[in-house]
Design a protein around this motif. Structure first.
Motif, PDB file in Angstrom:
ATOM      1  N   ARG A  14      79.713   5.931  43.476  1.00 48.68           N
ATOM      2  CA  ARG A  14      78.503   5.953  42.669  1.00 48.68           C
ATOM      3  C   ARG A  14      78.766   5.276  41.335  1.00 48.68           C
ATOM      4  O   ARG A  14      79.747   5.582  40.659  1.00 48.68           O
ATOM      5  N   ALA A  15      77.897   4.347  40.949  1.00 47.00           N
ATOM      6  CA  ALA A  15      77.981   3.702  39.643  1.00 47.00           C
ATOM      7  C   ALA A  15      77.007   4.385  38.698  1.00 47.00           C
ATOM      8  O   ALA A  15      75.825   4.549  39.023  1.00 47.00           O
ATOM      9  N   TYR A  16      77.500   4.822  37.535  1.00 51.06           N
ATOM     10  CA  TYR A  16      76.634   5.492  36.565  1.00 51.06           C
ATOM     11  C   TYR A  16      77.283   5.415  35.193  1.00 51.06           C
ATOM     12  O   TYR A  16      78.371   4.843  35.034  1.00 51.06           O
ATOM     13  N   ARG A  17      76.620   5.984  34.210  1.00 49.95           N
ATOM     14  CA  ARG A  17      77.154   6.019  32.850  1.00 49.95           C
ATOM     15  C   ARG A  17      77.680   7.419  32.561  1.00 49.95           C
ATOM     16  O   ARG A  17      76.928   8.393  32.601  1.00 49.95           O
ATOM     17  N   LEU A  18      78.964   7.482  32.260  1.00 48.96           N
ATOM     18  CA  LEU A  18      79.614   8.748  31.943  1.00 48.96           C
ATOM     19  C   LEU A  18      79.366   9.070  30.477  1.00 48.96           C
ATOM     20  O   LEU A  18      79.753   8.313  29.591  1.00 48.96           O
ATOM     21  N   ARG A  19      78.711  10.205  30.220  1.00 48.54           N
ATOM     22  CA  ARG A  19      78.434  10.616  28.846  1.00 48.54           C
ATOM     23  C   ARG A  19      79.627  11.356  28.274  1.00 48.54           C
ATOM     24  O   ARG A  19      80.135  12.304  28.868  1.00 48.54           O
ATOM     25  N   THR A  20      80.069  10.899  27.099  1.00 54.90           N
ATOM     26  CA  THR A  20      81.216  11.530  26.451  1.00 54.90           C
ATOM     27  C   THR A  20      80.879  11.779  24.980  1.00 54.90           C
ATOM     28  O   THR A  20      79.846  11.326  24.476  1.00 54.90           O
ATOM     29  N   ALA A  21      81.777  12.450  24.302  1.00 57.40           N
ATOM     30  CA  ALA A  21      81.593  12.705  22.871  1.00 57.40           C
ATOM     31  C   ALA A  21      81.698  11.430  22.045  1.00 57.40           C
ATOM     32  O   ALA A  21      81.348  11.426  20.864  1.00 57.40           O
ATOM     33  N   ARG A  22      82.163  10.339  22.651  1.00 58.64           N
ATOM     34  CA  ARG A  22      82.303   9.065  21.951  1.00 58.64           C
ATOM     35  C   ARG A  22      81.388   7.993  22.538  1.00 58.64           C
ATOM     36  O   ARG A  22      81.639   6.801  22.352  1.00 58.64           O
ATOM     37  N   GLY A  23      80.329   8.413  23.203  1.00 57.01           N
ATOM     38  CA  GLY A  23      79.377   7.461  23.761  1.00 57.01           C
ATOM     39  C   GLY A  23      79.417   7.433  25.273  1.00 57.01           C
ATOM     40  O   GLY A  23      80.121   8.214  25.922  1.00 57.01           O
ATOM     41  N   GLU A  24      78.637   6.533  25.846  1.00 55.86           N
ATOM     42  CA  GLU A  24      78.538   6.392  27.297  1.00 55.86           C
ATOM     43  C   GLU A  24      79.393   5.224  27.775  1.00 55.86           C
ATOM     44  O   GLU A  24      79.472   4.185  27.119  1.00 55.86           O
ATOM     45  N   PHE A  25      79.997   5.427  28.946  1.00 57.35           N
ATOM     46  CA  PHE A  25      80.847   4.401  29.535  1.00 57.35           C
ATOM     47  C   PHE A  25      80.442   4.185  30.993  1.00 57.35           C
ATOM     48  O   PHE A  25      80.260   5.158  31.740  1.00 57.35           O
ATOM     49  N   ALA A  26      80.323   2.920  31.388  1.00 57.63           N
ATOM     50  CA  ALA A  26      79.984   2.595  32.768  1.00 57.63           C
ATOM     51  C   ALA A  26      81.181   2.868  33.668  1.00 57.63           C
ATOM     52  O   ALA A  26      82.298   2.439  33.374  1.00 57.63           O
ATOM     53  N   VAL A  27      80.926   3.581  34.775  1.00 57.15           N
ATOM     54  CA  VAL A  27      82.008   3.923  35.691  1.00 57.15           C
ATOM     55  C   VAL A  27      81.577   3.680  37.134  1.00 57.15           C
ATOM     56  O   VAL A  27      80.386   3.628  37.462  1.00 57.15           O
TER      57      VAL A  27
END
Length: 292
Positions: A14-27
């Motif tokens: 699955r391709a999505y954007r991982l939400r983190t405390a330092r922003g979103e990252f495409a994974v």
């Protein structure tokens, strides 16, 4: 340029954007295969001018061995956002702290694997805080700066980016070299025929990210003594030929780390693309050994 065999996520991923405390990252997030015993989670960091798609060939074999694998675009890399002009945002420690935030968002300890530049960012993250990691694999990633010929290529790229747009640089590269040989920096991987996907990825990179990380590749100090003091299992994996960090340099680094050493025959700077099945088997064997 890092050239993955396909930009299409493998079946089940699955391709999505991982939400983190330092922003979103495409994974690209590939779960454990049906029927396989879950063995753990791995976070995969790509190299200079590369992207999460460089690991597409590894997801399936590693899923079959019981590993969930999450490949990520770093800040300002392909589909992850970042400032276009602020090089300070891409300082190595900033990128390392992004990795720690990604692990926190995944909610579990991980096996960390970094390819080339990604390996140097991975080790920086481990040196900031080793506690979220179960192991560290450095794939075609050496102890210090890249080889002199590769430094020269990266300098040419950085000089071009200082005065040209990303589109202009892309067009200049295509005009200067045959399509099968076009390279934008330190990565020298197997070819992909669809140039449009490569163009789209190139244009997705932020210029400041390429300039800052290119400088890091050319000036990185030897941090192996620091890393060797960390109580983690280490793995140094590379192709049988590598002109970014010569194989003898990687052999010596593995000895200094007390690391498992894997040489993948028939592979060069990107064993994940050149020999994915052998590479996946070697990586999974190492991960298995850390929990045996």
């Amino acid at each position: 340029m890092s050239r993955p065999p396909t930009f299409v996520p493998p079946p089940g991923a699955r391709a999505y954007r991982l939400r983190t405390a330092r922003g979103e990252f495409a994974v690209v997030d590939a779960p454990v295969a049906a029927g396989a015993e879950p063995r753990g989670t791995a976070l995969l960091l790509p190299g200079f001018t590369g992207s999460k798609e460089d690991f597409n060939p590894l997801h399936g074999p590693l899923a079959a061995r019981g590993y969930r694998t999450v490949a990520v675009d770093g800040r300002g890399q392909f589909e992850s956002d970042g400032p276009a002009d602020d090089e300070s945002a891409y300082a190595q420690e900033e990128l390392a702290r992004d990795v720690l935030a990604q692990v926190e968002a995944l909610g579990t300890t991980v096996h960390l694997l970094g390819h080339s530049l990604g390996g140097q960012i991975a080790r920086a993250a481990v040196l900031v805080d080793p506690s979220p990691f179960r192991s560290l694999t450095l794939m075609a990633s050496g102890p210090a700066q890249i080889s002199v010929p590769q430094q020269q290529r990266v300098k040419l790229l950085r000089d071009a980016l200082a005065v040209m747009s990303m589109t202009e640089v892309w067009e200049a590269m295509q005009a200067m070299e045959p399509p099968e040989e076009t390279d934008t920096g330190a990565e020298l991987d197997a070819g992909l025929d669809d140039r449009e996907d490569l163009r789209r990825r190139w244009l997705g990179n932020k210029p400041a990210q390429l300039i800052a990380t290119g400088r890091q590749l050319c000036t990185e100090p030897d941090r192996i003594p620091e890393l060797a003091a960390v109580a983690l299992p280490f793995h140094v994996l590379s192709g049988a030929r590598d002109d970014t960090w010569p194989v003898p340099v990687l052999d010596d680094m593995a000895l200094r780390l007390g690391a498992r050493r894997t040489l993948v025959e028939g592979a060069e700077h990107s064993p994940n693309c050149d020999q994915p099945l052998t590479t996946a088997r070697s990586v999974a064997d190492f991960w298995d050994s850390t929990t045996a």
